[in-house]
Write a protein that holds these residues in place. Structure first.
Motif, PDB file in Angstrom:
ATOM      1  N   ASP A 253      47.782  14.585  35.700  1.00  0.00           N
ATOM      2  CA  ASP A 253      47.658  13.326  36.433  1.00  0.00           C
ATOM      3  C   ASP A 253      46.627  13.405  37.556  1.00  0.00           C
ATOM      4  OD1 ASP A 253      49.541  12.138  34.844  1.00  0.00           O
ATOM      5  OD2 ASP A 253      51.209  12.508  36.206  1.00  0.00           O
ATOM      6  N   LEU A 254      46.281  14.633  37.974  1.00  0.00           N
ATOM      7  CA  LEU A 254      45.275  14.834  39.017  1.00  0.00           C
ATOM      8  C   LEU A 254      44.187  15.764  38.488  1.00  0.00           C
ATOM      9  CD1 LEU A 254      47.457  15.503  42.217  1.00  0.00           C
ATOM     10  CD2 LEU A 254      46.565  13.314  41.401  1.00  0.00           C
ATOM     11  N   CYS A 255      43.031  15.724  39.139  1.00  0.00           N
ATOM     12  CA  CYS A 255      41.960  16.670  38.839  1.00  0.00           C
ATOM     13  C   CYS A 255      41.756  17.676  39.965  1.00  0.00           C
ATOM     14  CB  CYS A 255      40.652  15.930  38.587  1.00  0.00           C
ATOM     15  SG  CYS A 255      40.607  15.135  36.973  1.00  0.00           S
TER      16      CYS A 255
ATOM     17  N   PHE B 279      50.305  18.333  42.123  1.00  0.00           N
ATOM     18  CA  PHE B 279      50.008  18.166  40.705  1.00  0.00           C
ATOM     19  C   PHE B 279      51.266  17.926  39.886  1.00  0.00           C
ATOM     20  CE2 PHE B 279      45.790  19.685  41.548  1.00  0.00           C
ATOM     21  CZ  PHE B 279      45.019  19.321  40.453  1.00  0.00           C
ATOM     22  N   VAL B 280      52.374  18.551  40.258  1.00  0.00           N
ATOM     23  CA  VAL B 280      53.552  18.566  39.383  1.00  0.00           C
ATOM     24  C   VAL B 280      54.698  17.701  39.885  1.00  0.00           C
ATOM     25  CG1 VAL B 280      52.958  20.879  38.579  1.00  0.00           C
ATOM     26  CG2 VAL B 280      54.564  20.628  40.490  1.00  0.00           C
ATOM     27  N   SER B 281      54.539  17.082  41.054  1.00  0.00           N
ATOM     28  CA  SER B 281      55.644  16.314  41.624  1.00  0.00           C
ATOM     29  C   SER B 281      55.129  15.019  42.223  1.00  0.00           C
ATOM     30  CB  SER B 281      56.358  17.160  42.689  1.00  0.00           C
ATOM     31  OG  SER B 281      57.497  16.487  43.182  1.00  0.00           O
TER      32      SER B 281
ATOM     33  N   ALA C 264      44.360  15.339  50.368  1.00  0.00           N
ATOM     34  CA  ALA C 264      43.604  14.389  49.551  1.00  0.00           C
ATOM     35  C   ALA C 264      43.731  14.817  48.101  1.00  0.00           C
ATOM     36  CB  ALA C 264      42.139  14.358  49.966  1.00  0.00           C
ATOM     37  N   VAL C 265      43.736  13.839  47.204  1.00  0.00           N
ATOM     38  CA  VAL C 265      43.792  14.134  45.770  1.00  0.00           C
ATOM     39  C   VAL C 265      42.765  13.279  45.044  1.00  0.00           C
ATOM     40  CG1 VAL C 265      46.239  14.767  45.817  1.00  0.00           C
ATOM     41  CG2 VAL C 265      45.593  12.394  45.329  1.00  0.00           C
TER      42      VAL C 265
ATOM     43  N   SER D  62      43.643  23.001  44.922  1.00  0.00           N
ATOM     44  CA  SER D  62      44.002  23.274  43.530  1.00  0.00           C
ATOM     45  C   SER D  62      43.154  22.368  42.642  1.00  0.00           C
ATOM     46  CB  SER D  62      45.484  23.011  43.261  1.00  0.00           C
ATOM     47  OG  SER D  62      46.284  24.054  43.752  1.00  0.00           O
ATOM     48  N   SER D  63      42.802  22.880  41.475  1.00  0.00           N
ATOM     49  CA  SER D  63      41.971  22.113  40.558  1.00  0.00           C
ATOM     50  C   SER D  63      42.163  22.646  39.148  1.00  0.00           C
ATOM     51  CB  SER D  63      40.495  22.229  40.965  1.00  0.00           C
ATOM     52  OG  SER D  63      39.646  21.688  39.981  1.00  0.00           O
ATOM     53  N   ASN D  64      41.960  21.773  38.174  1.00  0.00           N
ATOM     54  CA  ASN D  64      41.998  22.211  36.780  1.00  0.00           C
ATOM     55  C   ASN D  64      40.607  22.503  36.255  1.00  0.00           C
ATOM     56  OD1 ASN D  64      40.878  19.660  36.428  1.00  0.00           O
ATOM     57  ND2 ASN D  64      42.751  18.748  35.599  1.00  0.00           N
TER      58      ASN D  64
END
Length: 346
Positions: free
Chosen positions: A278-280, A306-308, A325-326, A236-238
């Protein structure tokens, strides 16, 4: 085998054994069936009918939807409501429909200022009219009961779940396995790739495939190479699905003090309706032998990170033997010990 634009992203299936026209036809037919049930972008889908039902009703989904509903209930509970299929209402309010125009991450980064940062979302307030917890279904059943319109969006896990179901079809057709035996090893190798959510199936336990992990700050580059055995890899990514919220009137009375031209992403925290920042990027690998639907769980975990809080997800991580990994906005990397990738900055 390639199916363009399927599930909004396209699907590529690579196999060491030829996929006959008959099997290809079956897979394409299932793509249409899947979208006709779960796509909120199709006016004739079951999900769209739920969104238009003024008084709600009883909506009977196919039997194959049962495990997907169970997964959403599991993640909804683990994240205390932050992971919720009902965020379709938020996505639609922000303008994410068939006409949305995504903007490149590079353009977003270049245009950021104090008025367009994530802090500007502080003026936005909303409460979901319906949550996943409000929607009832018979124990283990596939009929959803509602008493008002609800806009569902299964994007957080639906693509991964589709990959698992197609994997079952391929194994059943090409190796004679029954669906209940779908995690047994095959005598051929194949990969199902739906826009980067992928599942690999190998005839030999030690076989692997190398996968480049996209740099969320520059999508023309990679930040790592993962080596995955039979199992699922999702991300997942923004970086790709972001767009400008140009018309705050979409948001009704909750838009008081809401700035226009904020950047929204599809990664929405259902507790406050605000895009997660909070994450990319996140990457999740789950081996095939640990659960029945590894790609669905990897897809869902990649969003849930991303949301928790990671602590809330530990039970699911342990049950599925997930490695992840984040990457944070400051380019800091955080990963589990056995995540199967080499990051170039390490």
């Amino acid at each position: 085998m390639a199916i363009e634009r399927a599930l909004g992203t396209g699907i590529i299936i690579s196999s060491s054994k030829p996929i006959s026209q008959r099997v290809q036809k079956r897979i394409r037919a299932f793509v249409d069936e899947y979208e006709s049930v779960l796509s909120r972008f199709r006016a004739d889908s079951l999900v769209s009918r739920m969104a238009c039902a003024d008084d709600g009703g009883d909506f009977e989904f196919p039997e194959w939807a049962g495990p997907l509903f169970t997964l959403y209930s599991e993640f909804y509970a683990a994240t205390h409501g932050a992971f919720d299929a009902c965020i379709g209402a938020d996505l639609l309010a922000f303008g994410y429909n068939n006409s949305v125009q995504f903007v490149p991450q590079s353009a977003v980064s270049a245009g950021k200022n104090e008025n367009s940062s994530s802090d500007s979302w502080a003026n936005y307030r909303r409460a979901l009219p319906v949550t996943w917890g409000n929607i009832s279904r018979d124990d283990g059943g596939t009929t959803l009961h509602t008493n008002q319109p609800v806009q569902l969006d299964f994007g957080a896990a639906g693509k991964g779940y589709f990959v698992d179901l197609v994997t079952q079809i391929i194994k059943e057709e090409l190796s004679g396995d029954s669906p209940s035996n779908s995690d047994s090893r095959t005598d051929f190798d194949f990969l199902v790739n739906a826009g980067g959510d992928m599942r690999a199936c190998f005839s030999e336990e030690n076989n692997q495939i190398k996968v480049a992990l996209e740099n969320p700050f520059d999508t023309t580059q990679a930040v790592a190479v993962a080596s995955i055995a039979s199992g699922a890899l999702c991300a997942s990514s923004n970086a790709r699905k972001c767009w400008k919220v140009k018309d705050a009137s979409y948001l009704g009375k909750d838009a008081s003090g809401f700035e226009s031209n904020l950047i929204a992403t599809h990664l929405i925290n259902a507790l406050d309706g605000i895009p997660a920042c909070d994450l990319c990027a996140s990457w999740v690998y789950i081996p095939a032998k640990t659960c029945d639907f590894p790609t669905a769980y990897a897809d869902a975990l990649a969003t849930a990170l991303f949301v928790s809080q990671e602590n809330d997800l530990q039970k699911i991580v342990q049950t599925t033997s997930a490695e992840f990994a984040v990457m944070l906005p400051n380019k800091t990397l955080r990963k589990t010990r056995a995540f199967p990738a080499h990051f170039f900055a390490e």
